[in-house]
Design an enzyme around this catalytic site. Structure first.
Site, mmCIF file in Angstrom:
data_model
loop_
_atom_site.group_PDB
_atom_site.id
_atom_site.type_symbol
_atom_site.label_atom_id
_atom_site.label_comp_id
_atom_site.label_asym_id
_atom_site.label_seq_id
_atom_site.Cartn_x
_atom_site.Cartn_y
_atom_site.Cartn_z
ATOM 1 N N HIS A 1 -2.007 -5.550 1.444
ATOM 2 C CA HIS A 1 -3.619 -5.900 1.593
ATOM 3 C C HIS A 1 -3.106 -7.610 0.785
ATOM 4 C CE1 HIS A 1 -7.446 -7.370 -0.198
ATOM 5 N NE2 HIS A 1 -6.869 -7.557 -1.898
ATOM 6 N N ARG B 1 2.288 -6.727 8.630
ATOM 7 C CA ARG B 1 1.797 -5.430 9.288
ATOM 8 C C ARG B 1 1.953 -5.247 10.368
ATOM 9 N NH1 ARG B 1 -4.553 -6.756 7.115
ATOM 10 N NH2 ARG B 1 -4.114 -5.565 5.783
ATOM 11 N N THR C 1 -5.337 -7.222 10.171
ATOM 12 C CA THR C 1 -6.012 -5.889 9.923
ATOM 13 C C THR C 1 -5.200 -4.740 10.886
ATOM 14 O OG1 THR C 1 -7.934 -6.778 9.119
ATOM 15 C CG2 THR C 1 -7.732 -4.541 9.003
ATOM 16 N N GLU D 1 -9.490 -9.737 -8.211
ATOM 17 C CA GLU D 1 -9.279 -9.091 -7.991
ATOM 18 C C GLU D 1 -7.487 -9.171 -8.448
ATOM 19 O OE1 GLU D 1 -10.399 -8.657 -3.337
ATOM 20 O OE2 GLU D 1 -7.941 -8.537 -3.450
ATOM 21 N N ASN E 1 -2.202 0.510 6.439
ATOM 22 C CA ASN E 1 -1.979 -0.576 6.862
ATOM 23 C C ASN E 1 -0.680 -1.598 6.215
ATOM 24 O OD1 ASN E 1 -3.931 -2.340 5.414
ATOM 25 N ND2 ASN E 1 -4.661 -2.995 7.273
ATOM 26 N N LYS F 1 1.029 -1.182 -0.323
ATOM 27 C CA LYS F 1 0.281 -0.208 -0.661
ATOM 28 C C LYS F 1 0.653 1.766 0.349
ATOM 29 C CE LYS F 1 -3.996 -2.303 2.247
ATOM 30 N NZ LYS F 1 -4.873 -2.308 3.112
ATOM 31 N N TYR G 1 -12.876 -0.969 -4.038
ATOM 32 C CA TYR G 1 -12.970 -1.769 -2.194
ATOM 33 C C TYR G 1 -14.467 -1.294 -2.359
ATOM 34 C CZ TYR G 1 -7.945 -2.274 -0.093
ATOM 35 O OH TYR G 1 -6.712 -2.941 0.563
ATOM 36 N N ARG H 1 -1.975 -14.329 3.778
ATOM 37 C CA ARG H 1 -3.023 -13.765 5.134
ATOM 38 C C ARG H 1 -2.397 -14.246 6.744
ATOM 39 N NH1 ARG H 1 -8.047 -10.265 3.927
ATOM 40 N NH2 ARG H 1 -7.651 -9.962 6.424
HETATM 41 P P1 ATP Z 1 -7.293 -5.839 3.255
HETATM 42 O O1 ATP Z 1 -8.327 -5.930 2.716
HETATM 43 O O2 ATP Z 1 -7.179 -4.287 2.467
HETATM 44 O O3 ATP Z 1 -5.723 -7.074 2.909
HETATM 45 P P2 ATP Z 1 -8.483 -6.769 5.809
HETATM 46 O O4 ATP Z 1 -8.895 -7.883 4.684
HETATM 47 O O5 ATP Z 1 -7.333 -7.441 6.730
HETATM 48 O O6 ATP Z 1 -7.530 -5.033 4.680
HETATM 49 P P3 ATP Z 1 -10.733 -5.348 5.996
HETATM 50 O O7 ATP Z 1 -11.806 -5.318 6.768
HETATM 51 O O8 ATP Z 1 -10.797 -6.158 4.621
HETATM 52 O O9 ATP Z 1 -9.159 -5.757 6.529
HETATM 53 O O10 ATP Z 1 -10.668 -3.081 5.134
HETATM 54 C C1 ATP Z 1 -10.226 -3.456 4.188
HETATM 55 C C2 ATP Z 1 -8.695 -2.312 4.432
HETATM 56 O O11 ATP Z 1 -9.503 -0.617 4.541
HETATM 57 C C3 ATP Z 1 -8.163 -2.223 5.699
HETATM 58 O O12 ATP Z 1 -7.024 -3.158 5.476
HETATM 59 C C4 ATP Z 1 -7.753 -0.938 6.475
HETATM 60 O O13 ATP Z 1 -6.758 -0.490 5.435
HETATM 61 C C5 ATP Z 1 -9.302 -0.535 6.204
HETATM 62 N N1 ATP Z 1 -8.985 -0.423 7.552
HETATM 63 C C6 ATP Z 1 -10.061 -1.292 7.790
HETATM 64 N N2 ATP Z 1 -11.224 -0.982 9.119
HETATM 65 C C7 ATP Z 1 -10.966 -0.002 9.079
HETATM 66 C C8 ATP Z 1 -11.752 0.873 10.323
HETATM 67 N N3 ATP Z 1 -11.870 0.979 11.132
HETATM 68 N N4 ATP Z 1 -10.954 3.019 9.459
HETATM 69 C C9 ATP Z 1 -9.567 3.105 9.306
HETATM 70 N N5 ATP Z 1 -9.657 1.974 8.076
HETATM 71 C C10 ATP Z 1 -10.168 0.457 8.438
HETATM 72 MG MG MG Z 2 -10.134 -7.164 2.933
#
Ligand code: ATP
Ligand code: MG
Length: 141
Positions: free
Chosen positions: A116, A103, A92, A127, A113, A10, A50, A86
Protein backbone atom coordinates in the site's frame (compact mmCIF):
# COMPACT_ATOMS: atom_id res chain seq x y z
CA UNK A 1 5.63 18.69 -0.62
CA UNK A 2 5.62 16.53 2.50
CA UNK A 3 8.42 14.18 3.43
CA UNK A 4 6.51 11.29 4.99
CA UNK A 5 4.36 8.48 3.68
CA UNK A 6 2.70 5.39 5.02
CA UNK A 7 3.26 1.92 3.56
CA UNK A 8 1.96 -1.58 4.17
CA UNK A 9 3.56 -4.83 3.08
CA UNK A 10 0.23 -6.58 2.56
CA UNK A 11 -0.68 -10.11 3.76
CA UNK A 12 -0.04 -11.75 0.36
CA UNK A 13 3.55 -10.46 0.24
CA UNK A 14 4.28 -11.41 3.87
CA UNK A 15 2.81 -14.89 3.30
CA UNK A 16 4.84 -15.32 0.11
CA UNK A 17 8.08 -14.50 1.93
CA UNK A 18 8.75 -11.14 0.22
CA UNK A 19 9.09 -8.96 3.35
CA UNK A 20 12.89 -8.88 3.22
CA UNK A 21 13.01 -8.27 -0.53
CA UNK A 22 10.52 -5.38 -0.21
CA UNK A 23 12.58 -3.94 2.70
CA UNK A 24 15.56 -3.96 0.34
CA UNK A 25 13.58 -2.02 -2.28
CA UNK A 26 12.59 0.56 0.36
CA UNK A 27 16.20 1.09 1.40
CA UNK A 28 17.54 1.01 -2.18
CA UNK A 29 15.09 3.81 -3.01
CA UNK A 30 16.62 5.88 -0.17
CA UNK A 31 13.63 5.94 2.16
CA UNK A 32 14.36 6.22 5.86
CA UNK A 33 12.23 3.87 7.97
CA UNK A 34 10.78 5.93 10.84
CA UNK A 35 8.88 3.00 12.28
CA UNK A 36 7.80 -0.51 11.30
CA UNK A 37 5.82 -3.28 12.89
CA UNK A 38 4.44 -6.67 12.04
CA UNK A 39 0.78 -6.90 12.98
CA UNK A 40 -2.45 -8.66 12.09
CA UNK A 41 -5.26 -6.20 11.48
CA UNK A 42 -8.68 -6.93 12.87
CA UNK A 43 -11.53 -6.74 10.35
CA UNK A 44 -12.64 -3.53 12.12
CA UNK A 45 -9.17 -1.96 11.73
CA UNK A 46 -9.11 -2.84 8.03
CA UNK A 47 -12.60 -1.37 7.60
CA UNK A 48 -11.55 1.82 9.38
CA UNK A 49 -8.34 2.14 7.40
CA UNK A 50 -10.11 1.69 4.04
CA UNK A 51 -13.25 3.64 5.04
CA UNK A 52 -12.78 5.86 1.98
CA UNK A 53 -13.59 2.80 -0.19
CA UNK A 54 -16.70 1.82 1.78
CA UNK A 55 -19.06 2.24 -1.17
CA UNK A 56 -16.83 0.40 -3.65
CA UNK A 57 -17.80 -3.13 -4.75
CA UNK A 58 -14.43 -4.54 -3.62
CA UNK A 59 -14.62 -3.17 -0.03
CA UNK A 60 -15.65 -6.48 1.57
CA UNK A 61 -13.04 -8.46 -0.37
CA UNK A 62 -10.36 -5.87 0.41
CA UNK A 63 -11.00 -5.66 4.16
CA UNK A 64 -11.29 -9.46 4.48
CA UNK A 65 -7.95 -9.83 2.67
CA UNK A 66 -6.22 -7.11 4.72
CA UNK A 67 -7.27 -8.81 7.97
CA UNK A 68 -6.50 -12.34 6.72
CA UNK A 69 -2.92 -12.58 7.99
CA UNK A 70 0.10 -10.67 9.21
CA UNK A 71 1.17 -7.50 7.43
CA UNK A 72 3.99 -5.01 8.01
CA UNK A 73 3.05 -1.35 8.52
CA UNK A 74 5.73 1.30 7.97
CA UNK A 75 6.19 5.05 8.26
CA UNK A 76 8.68 6.20 5.62
CA UNK A 77 10.59 9.44 5.15
CA UNK A 78 12.09 10.93 1.99
CA UNK A 79 11.71 14.21 0.08
CA UNK A 80 8.41 14.10 -1.77
CA UNK A 81 7.70 10.78 -0.06
CA UNK A 82 4.11 10.19 -1.26
CA UNK A 83 4.86 10.36 -4.98
CA UNK A 84 8.32 8.78 -4.62
CA UNK A 85 6.81 5.74 -2.88
CA UNK A 86 3.94 5.42 -5.37
CA UNK A 87 6.55 5.44 -8.14
CA UNK A 88 8.50 2.71 -6.34
CA UNK A 89 5.42 0.48 -5.90
CA UNK A 90 3.90 0.90 -9.39
CA UNK A 91 0.31 0.83 -10.66
CA UNK A 92 -2.53 -0.65 -8.57
CA UNK A 93 -3.00 -3.47 -11.09
CA UNK A 94 0.29 -5.42 -11.31
CA UNK A 95 -0.43 -6.18 -14.98
CA UNK A 96 -0.09 -2.44 -15.59
CA UNK A 97 2.84 -1.83 -13.23
CA UNK A 98 6.14 -0.69 -14.75
CA UNK A 99 9.18 -2.96 -14.88
CA UNK A 100 11.22 -2.89 -11.68
CA UNK A 101 8.36 -1.76 -9.45
CA UNK A 102 7.39 -3.68 -6.31
CA UNK A 103 3.93 -4.58 -7.57
CA UNK A 104 5.30 -5.78 -10.91
CA UNK A 105 7.72 -8.10 -9.14
CA UNK A 106 5.81 -9.23 -6.02
CA UNK A 107 2.03 -8.65 -6.39
CA UNK A 108 -0.35 -11.58 -6.70
CA UNK A 109 -3.23 -9.83 -8.54
CA UNK A 110 -5.26 -6.58 -8.53
CA UNK A 111 -6.78 -7.23 -5.10
CA UNK A 112 -3.72 -8.80 -3.51
CA UNK A 113 -1.13 -6.35 -4.73
CA UNK A 114 1.73 -6.69 -2.23
CA UNK A 115 1.94 -3.13 -0.91
CA UNK A 116 0.00 0.00 0.00
CA UNK A 117 1.05 3.62 -0.45
CA UNK A 118 -0.66 6.81 0.73
CA UNK A 119 -2.19 8.95 -2.03
CA UNK A 120 -1.66 12.43 -0.51
CA UNK A 121 0.32 14.19 2.23
CA UNK A 122 -2.88 14.65 4.20
CA UNK A 123 -3.76 10.95 4.04
CA UNK A 124 -0.14 10.01 4.84
CA UNK A 125 -0.39 11.92 8.14
CA UNK A 126 -3.76 10.33 8.92
CA UNK A 127 -2.60 6.81 8.07
CA UNK A 128 0.64 7.10 10.08
CA UNK A 129 -1.47 8.32 13.01
CA UNK A 130 -3.87 5.41 12.56
CA UNK A 131 -1.14 2.83 13.25
CA UNK A 132 1.69 4.57 15.14
CA UNK A 133 1.95 6.60 18.33
CA UNK A 134 4.31 9.60 18.47
CA UNK A 135 6.82 7.65 20.57
CA UNK A 136 7.03 4.92 17.92
CA UNK A 137 8.15 7.40 15.25
CA UNK A 138 11.88 7.27 15.82
CA UNK A 139 12.84 10.50 14.00
CA UNK A 140 10.57 12.51 16.30
CA UNK A 141 12.42 11.44 19.42
P1 ATP B 1 -3.47 1.26 -2.01
O1 ATP B 1 -4.44 2.27 -1.45
O2 ATP B 1 -3.64 -0.13 -1.37
O3 ATP B 1 -2.06 1.73 -1.99
P2 ATP B 1 -4.05 2.14 -4.64
O4 ATP B 1 -4.06 3.51 -4.06
O5 ATP B 1 -3.11 1.87 -5.76
O6 ATP B 1 -3.79 1.03 -3.55
P3 ATP B 1 -6.92 2.17 -4.48
O7 ATP B 1 -7.79 2.63 -5.58
O8 ATP B 1 -6.72 3.05 -3.29
O9 ATP B 1 -5.51 1.74 -5.11
O10 ATP B 1 -7.49 0.77 -4.01
C1 ATP B 1 -7.16 0.24 -2.73
C2 ATP B 1 -6.90 -1.23 -2.84
O11 ATP B 1 -8.13 -1.89 -3.14
C3 ATP B 1 -5.97 -1.65 -3.98
O12 ATP B 1 -4.61 -1.58 -3.65
C4 ATP B 1 -6.40 -3.08 -4.20
O13 ATP B 1 -5.81 -3.93 -3.19
C5 ATP B 1 -7.87 -3.02 -3.96
N1 ATP B 1 -8.62 -2.83 -5.22
C6 ATP B 1 -8.69 -1.72 -5.95
N2 ATP B 1 -9.47 -1.89 -7.05
C7 ATP B 1 -9.91 -3.18 -6.96
C8 ATP B 1 -10.76 -4.00 -7.76
N3 ATP B 1 -11.32 -3.53 -8.87
N4 ATP B 1 -10.97 -5.28 -7.36
C9 ATP B 1 -10.42 -5.77 -6.23
N5 ATP B 1 -9.62 -5.04 -5.42
C10 ATP B 1 -9.36 -3.79 -5.78
MG1 MG C 1 -5.16 4.03 -2.34
Amino acid sequence: MGNKTFAIIKPDAVKNGYTGKIYDRILQADFKILSAKLMKMTKAQAEGFYEVHKERPFYEELTTFMSSGPCMVLALEKDNAVSAWRETIGATNPDEAAEGTIRKDFATNLGENAVHGSDSDENAQKEIGFFFTESELIANQ
